[in-house]
Motif scaffolding. Structure first.
Motif, PDB file in Angstrom:
ATOM      1  N   TYR A 600      26.701  46.958  32.835  1.00 39.57           N
ATOM      2  CA  TYR A 600      25.362  46.421  32.594  1.00 39.57           C
ATOM      3  C   TYR A 600      24.434  46.754  33.768  1.00 39.57           C
ATOM      4  O   TYR A 600      23.272  47.115  33.575  1.00 39.57           O
ATOM      5  CB  TYR A 600      25.444  44.911  32.395  1.00 39.57           C
ATOM      6  CG  TYR A 600      24.135  44.270  31.999  1.00 39.57           C
ATOM      7  CD1 TYR A 600      23.760  44.176  30.666  1.00 39.57           C
ATOM      8  CD2 TYR A 600      23.265  43.760  32.962  1.00 39.57           C
ATOM      9  CE1 TYR A 600      22.555  43.601  30.305  1.00 39.57           C
ATOM     10  CE2 TYR A 600      22.058  43.186  32.611  1.00 39.57           C
ATOM     11  CZ  TYR A 600      21.713  43.107  31.278  1.00 39.57           C
ATOM     12  OH  TYR A 600      20.512  42.541  30.924  1.00 39.57           O
ATOM     13  N   PHE A 601      24.948  46.634  34.982  1.00 34.72           N
ATOM     14  CA  PHE A 601      24.142  46.918  36.169  1.00 34.72           C
ATOM     15  C   PHE A 601      23.710  48.379  36.201  1.00 34.72           C
ATOM     16  O   PHE A 601      22.560  48.689  36.549  1.00 34.72           O
ATOM     17  CB  PHE A 601      24.948  46.574  37.424  1.00 34.72           C
ATOM     18  CG  PHE A 601      24.233  46.864  38.710  1.00 34.72           C
ATOM     19  CD1 PHE A 601      23.349  45.950  39.249  1.00 34.72           C
ATOM     20  CD2 PHE A 601      24.445  48.061  39.386  1.00 34.72           C
ATOM     21  CE1 PHE A 601      22.678  46.214  40.442  1.00 34.72           C
ATOM     22  CE2 PHE A 601      23.787  48.340  40.566  1.00 34.72           C
ATOM     23  CZ  PHE A 601      22.898  47.410  41.101  1.00 34.72           C
ATOM     24  N   CYS A 602      24.620  49.271  35.837  1.00 33.65           N
ATOM     25  CA  CYS A 602      24.342  50.703  35.952  1.00 33.65           C
ATOM     26  C   CYS A 602      23.449  51.232  34.830  1.00 33.65           C
ATOM     27  O   CYS A 602      22.615  52.124  35.069  1.00 33.65           O
ATOM     28  CB  CYS A 602      25.654  51.483  35.978  1.00 33.65           C
ATOM     29  SG  CYS A 602      26.691  51.146  37.419  1.00 33.65           S
ATOM     30  N   PHE A 603      23.602  50.689  33.630  1.00 36.89           N
ATOM     31  CA  PHE A 603      22.952  51.308  32.471  1.00 36.89           C
ATOM     32  C   PHE A 603      21.912  50.418  31.776  1.00 36.89           C
ATOM     33  O   PHE A 603      21.154  50.919  30.953  1.00 36.89           O
ATOM     34  CB  PHE A 603      24.004  51.731  31.441  1.00 36.89           C
ATOM     35  CG  PHE A 603      24.980  52.742  31.965  1.00 36.89           C
ATOM     36  CD1 PHE A 603      24.629  54.077  32.073  1.00 36.89           C
ATOM     37  CD2 PHE A 603      26.243  52.364  32.368  1.00 36.89           C
ATOM     38  CE1 PHE A 603      25.519  55.018  32.552  1.00 36.89           C
ATOM     39  CE2 PHE A 603      27.150  53.290  32.850  1.00 36.89           C
ATOM     40  CZ  PHE A 603      26.783  54.621  32.953  1.00 36.89           C
ATOM     41  N   LYS A 604      21.880  49.137  32.075  1.00 37.73           N
ATOM     42  CA  LYS A 604      20.963  48.243  31.370  1.00 37.73           C
ATOM     43  C   LYS A 604      19.876  47.656  32.263  1.00 37.73           C
ATOM     44  O   LYS A 604      19.036  46.898  31.773  1.00 37.73           O
ATOM     45  CB  LYS A 604      21.746  47.098  30.722  1.00 37.73           C
ATOM     46  CG  LYS A 604      22.740  47.545  29.651  1.00 37.73           C
ATOM     47  CD  LYS A 604      22.043  48.173  28.465  1.00 37.73           C
ATOM     48  CE  LYS A 604      23.029  48.571  27.388  1.00 37.73           C
ATOM     49  NZ  LYS A 604      22.376  49.183  26.226  1.00 37.73           N
ATOM     50  N   THR A 605      19.899  47.958  33.540  1.00 38.31           N
ATOM     51  CA  THR A 605      18.888  47.435  34.447  1.00 38.31           C
ATOM     52  C   THR A 605      18.355  48.560  35.320  1.00 38.31           C
ATOM     53  O   THR A 605      18.914  49.663  35.360  1.00 38.31           O
ATOM     54  CB  THR A 605      19.452  46.321  35.355  1.00 38.31           C
ATOM     55  OG1 THR A 605      20.346  46.912  36.322  1.00 38.31           O
ATOM     56  CG2 THR A 605      20.217  45.279  34.542  1.00 38.31           C
ATOM     57  N   GLN A 606      17.291  48.264  36.039  1.00 41.49           N
ATOM     58  CA  GLN A 606      16.723  49.185  37.020  1.00 41.49           C
ATOM     59  C   GLN A 606      16.855  48.612  38.420  1.00 41.49           C
ATOM     60  O   GLN A 606      16.091  48.959  39.327  1.00 41.49           O
ATOM     61  CB  GLN A 606      15.254  49.456  36.687  1.00 41.49           C
ATOM     62  CG  GLN A 606      15.035  50.099  35.330  1.00 41.49           C
ATOM     63  CD  GLN A 606      13.565  50.309  35.023  1.00 41.49           C
ATOM     64  OE1 GLN A 606      12.711  50.215  35.889  1.00 41.49           O
ATOM     65  NE2 GLN A 606      13.266  50.606  33.769  1.00 41.49           N
ATOM     66  N   MET A 607      17.820  47.729  38.629  1.00 42.29           N
ATOM     67  CA  MET A 607      18.006  47.105  39.936  1.00 42.29           C
ATOM     68  C   MET A 607      18.386  48.153  40.971  1.00 42.29           C
ATOM     69  O   MET A 607      19.095  49.107  40.678  1.00 42.29           O
ATOM     70  CB  MET A 607      19.090  46.028  39.863  1.00 42.29           C
ATOM     71  CG  MET A 607      18.783  44.895  38.916  1.00 42.29           C
ATOM     72  SD  MET A 607      20.132  43.698  38.896  1.00 42.29           S
ATOM     73  CE  MET A 607      19.625  42.663  37.508  1.00 42.29           C
ATOM     74  N   HIS A 608      17.946  47.909  42.198  1.00 42.60           N
ATOM     75  CA  HIS A 608      18.232  48.834  43.279  1.00 42.60           C
ATOM     76  C   HIS A 608      18.145  48.081  44.601  1.00 42.60           C
ATOM     77  O   HIS A 608      17.612  46.974  44.679  1.00 42.60           O
ATOM     78  CB  HIS A 608      17.242  50.005  43.264  1.00 42.60           C
ATOM     79  CG  HIS A 608      15.812  49.572  43.345  1.00 42.60           C
ATOM     80  ND1 HIS A 608      15.080  49.237  42.225  1.00 42.60           N
ATOM     81  CD2 HIS A 608      14.981  49.390  44.402  1.00 42.60           C
ATOM     82  CE1 HIS A 608      13.857  48.884  42.577  1.00 42.60           C
ATOM     83  NE2 HIS A 608      13.772  48.962  43.895  1.00 42.60           N
ATOM     84  N   GLY A 609      18.668  48.699  45.631  1.00 42.70           N
ATOM     85  CA  GLY A 609      18.599  48.099  46.949  1.00 42.70           C
ATOM     86  C   GLY A 609      19.813  47.234  47.264  1.00 42.70           C
ATOM     87  O   GLY A 609      20.470  46.686  46.375  1.00 42.70           O
ATOM     88  N   ALA A 610      20.099  47.105  48.564  1.00 42.50           N
ATOM     89  CA  ALA A 610      21.276  46.351  49.007  1.00 42.50           C
ATOM     90  C   ALA A 610      21.161  44.878  48.648  1.00 42.50           C
ATOM     91  O   ALA A 610      22.136  44.256  48.205  1.00 42.50           O
ATOM     92  CB  ALA A 610      21.455  46.525  50.518  1.00 42.50           C
ATOM     93  N   LEU A 611      19.967  44.287  48.832  1.00 37.50           N
ATOM     94  CA  LEU A 611      19.786  42.855  48.564  1.00 37.50           C
ATOM     95  C   LEU A 611      20.125  42.513  47.124  1.00 37.50           C
ATOM     96  O   LEU A 611      20.960  41.628  46.856  1.00 37.50           O
ATOM     97  CB  LEU A 611      18.344  42.448  48.879  1.00 37.50           C
ATOM     98  CG  LEU A 611      17.924  41.041  48.424  1.00 37.50           C
ATOM     99  CD1 LEU A 611      18.671  39.981  49.210  1.00 37.50           C
ATOM    100  CD2 LEU A 611      16.432  40.839  48.553  1.00 37.50           C
TER     101      LEU A 611
END
Length: 653
Positions: A600-611
């Motif tokens: 889900y993190f890799c393909f369903k969101t645009q989240m980025h960054g260490a935090l």
């Protein structure tokens, strides 16, 4: 009883602050309507949120201006749940009154320094947005836009909320764009009688950001009468098209069909296989009576060698390895089972006490209250489980033979039950809180909130767990004269453990069955898990708690059925270590949940960054562990009833 009453008083005093500073949401003409600013940050990273005035916005030129000693520096009083949810509401400084007249308030910044200009440019480049609250209604707005140098900006959405939902990835190359900030905010407030029912925000007037520029920000407030009812004002925030999509209904139907399949498989085991086993074992026991019957190959059943699950009747109720640990795990698991059911029912009953998605932090507050009160369940379950199995351990046998003192291992069980889940949760949250503190986000939990949570735990949760352990230790299931083992189990336990066969097919080994059991359990919930994760990480309000209750019921049945099947095959292979196998059958669901979280993190969101990455996987770790404990306990509970039932109906020499 006095101590218990004091504990409840402490809990109600500390936690029940949701009602504090409440409002009936009714205004008189000319009465102030407070506008609170909450946060600002990149839209793709929900946990990377900062206080609104982290950006160099100016304070409105009203009576609330800090130079005039107004409310600009005031923070709204909040509950524990609101703080844990990352809400820090500060007065905006705007002077809005309940009056159907257009009003404009403005302020101008001093010439921007290079550092301040860079802050705005960075915010525009990374798609930052801000959030406000007016009469407890959330309002979202864009900080600015990157305007193409070759043409004008196309902006077709009706308000900033729709525009945020259509955002794409951050722009890394600024050479073709000019960073600009919205300086005019058009706020449309719709009211019905004396109540506000809708707030819309549309940003306008883009101004270029550069060093030395002075920006003038305006808030234009317009009022409009409407016939929309107050009780339905939150409906516009609920994405019914998304949550009630046909796929959602189909997933529940698919899970229900899986339940029917598993129930049919278990019924086949109980009605056919076990019936045949009972007949064979009964004939073997009646061999002296001369009774004989032939099997399908014509061989007399009385001449068959006894094999299968009855062979382990003298070991099947032997205490599992690591008895204190599994007792604490099961106690914590039963607490989570009750906690989850209580919170879901609380949410389902929202129409009676107020919809939980309409109040900031109400679900988190309900979780804290239910966890504290359900601690008595964890203590009772772990204490009783330890009492049942301890007489079958070698240490108990030695103590009984030598007349030794009673064991104090139950104190270890109680300590593990009290500390197991809080220690893990505190460890993960401490890492997240440290990271948040380093980055300066609003998700840093204040010390006062940590202190309140500690007081709730030490004065409510711990005493209830201790009381539950005492009750569990002194609970009996039979009358006087019954041996310690037969008080709880239908078979005696042999003094010498029986060796476990090593040469068995793959379907007789836990290593081959446990992963399959977890996959089936995960298959019954993964669609609902998608909707839950979307509501957590994509700013959607989860409100279909009826779906959640149904899926939770399906999960309980699927985990129970798969664990029974796994345990039956293992017992048939004469492996009597079924307790940990049953627990692992359910707990293996957590592995698939975490793996799905990675997908889900890799393909369903645009989240980025260490935090954001640390926060996401920290919360996914907690979620997976909690699901593992819950499902493992459900699997063990179902398998335990199954094992007792089959051995209760078989004659043992």
């Amino acid at each position: 009883m006095k101590g218990f009453s004091r504990a409840l008083f402490v809990l109600s005093t500390i936690v029940a602050t949701v009602a504090a500073d409440g409002s009936d949401h009714k205004y008189k003409p000319g009465e102030h309507v407070e506008l609170w600013v909450n946060k600002v940050g990149p839209y793709a990273n929900p946990q990377e949120a900062y206080e609104y005035y982290t950006l160099p916005y100016c304070a409105p030129d009203t009576k609330h201006h800090p130079d005039q000693g107004g409310k600009f520096q005031n923070y709204k009083f909040q509950s524990i749940g609101e703080y844990l949810g990352g809400h820090v509401l500060r007065h905006s400084g705007h002077d809005i009154v309940f009056d159907p007249k257009e009003k404009t308030e403005s302020c101008s910044t001093k010439p921007l320094t290079k550092e301040q200009a860079d802050q705005f440019i960075y915010a525009v480049q990374h798609r930052w947005f801000y959030q406000m609250y007016l009469d407890d209604l959330p309002v979202w707005g864009m900080v600015g836009e990157l305007e193409p140098k070759s043409g004008s900006l196309q902006y077709s959405e009706k308000d900033d909320l729709q525009h945020l939902e259509n955002l794409r990835d951050d722009v890394t190359d600024l050479s073709q764009y000019t960073p600009k900030v919205y300086t005019v905010r058009n706020m449309l407030i719709k009211y019905n009688g004396a109540q506000i029912v809708q707030v819309d925000l549309h940003s306008d007037n883009l101004q270029e950001v550069k060093e030395g520029a002075s920006l003038t920000f305006e808030l234009r407030v317009q009022w409009e009468a409407t016939t929309e009812e107050f009780h339905s004002r939150f409906e516009r925030y609920l994405d019914h098209e998304f949550f009630k999509h046909p796929i959602h209904w189909f997933s529940v139907f698919n899970s229900f069909m899986m339940v029917l399949f598993l129930m049919g498989l278990v019924a086949l085991i109980l009605l056919r296989t076990l019936k045949r086993d009972y007949a064979r074992y009964g004939i073997v026991d009646m061999e002296e009576g001369g009774y004989s019957e032939e099997d399908d190959e014509g061989k007399p059943l009385s001449q068959q060698e006894e094999a299968g699950w009855k062979q382990v009747h003298g070991d099947v109720f032997r205490a599992p390895d690591g008895l204190p640990i599994i007792a604490a795990l099961l106690g914590t698991g039963w607490q989570l089972v009750i906690l989850t059911l209580s919170v879901i029912l609380f949410a389902v009953l929202g129409p009676l006490h107020g919809e939980v998605h309409e109040e900031r932090g109400e679900v988190l507050t309900a979780i804290i209250v239910c966890y504290s009160l359900s601690s008595i369940i964890s203590g009772y379950s772990s204490g009783k489980y330890f009492k049942m199995y301890y007489p079958t351990t070698s240490a108990a046998r030695r103590a009984a033979t030598t007349g030794g003192a009673k064991t104090t291992l139950w104190q270890m069980v109680m300590g593990l039950t009290v500390l197991l889940l809080p220690t893990l949760t505190v460890a993960v949250l401490s890492v997240l809180n440290t990271v948040s503190l380093i980055y300066g986000t609003i998700h840093t939990i204040p010390f006062s909130v940590i202190l309140k949570l500690f007081l709730i735990w030490i004065f409510v949760s711990v005493p209830l767990c201790v009381v539950g352990t005492m009750i569990g230790r002194h609970t009996t299931s039979a009358g006087k004269g019954t041996t310690a083992v037969l008080e709880y189990f239908p078979c005696r336990v042999n003094a010498i453990p029986r060796p476990i066969p090593e040469e068995v097919p793959w379907y007789g080994k836990p290593s081959g069955l446990v992963p399959l059991a977890g996959l089936l359990s995960f298959g019954s919930i993964f669609i609902e898990l998608y909707y839950i994760l979307t509501s957590l990480w994509n700013y959607k309000f989860y409100h279909v708690y009826g779906f959640l209750l149904g899926v939770y019921g399906i999960l309980v049945i699927v985990v129970g059925m798969t664990s029974i099947i796994v345990v039956y095959f293992c017992l048939n292979a004469e492996n009597y270590h079924w307790q940990w196998t049953a627990f692992a059958s359910g707990a293996s669901t957590a592995v698939y949940v975490f793996l799905y979280g990675i997908y889900y993190f890799c393909f369903k969101t645009q989240m980025h960054g260490a935090l954001q990455t640390i926060f996401y996987f920290g919360y996914m770790t907690l979620l997976s562990v909690h699901i593992g404990l819950l499902c493992g306990t459900l699997g063990h509970g179902a398998a335990s009833r199954f094992v007792r039932a089959i051995f209760q109906n078989v004659k043992v020499d």
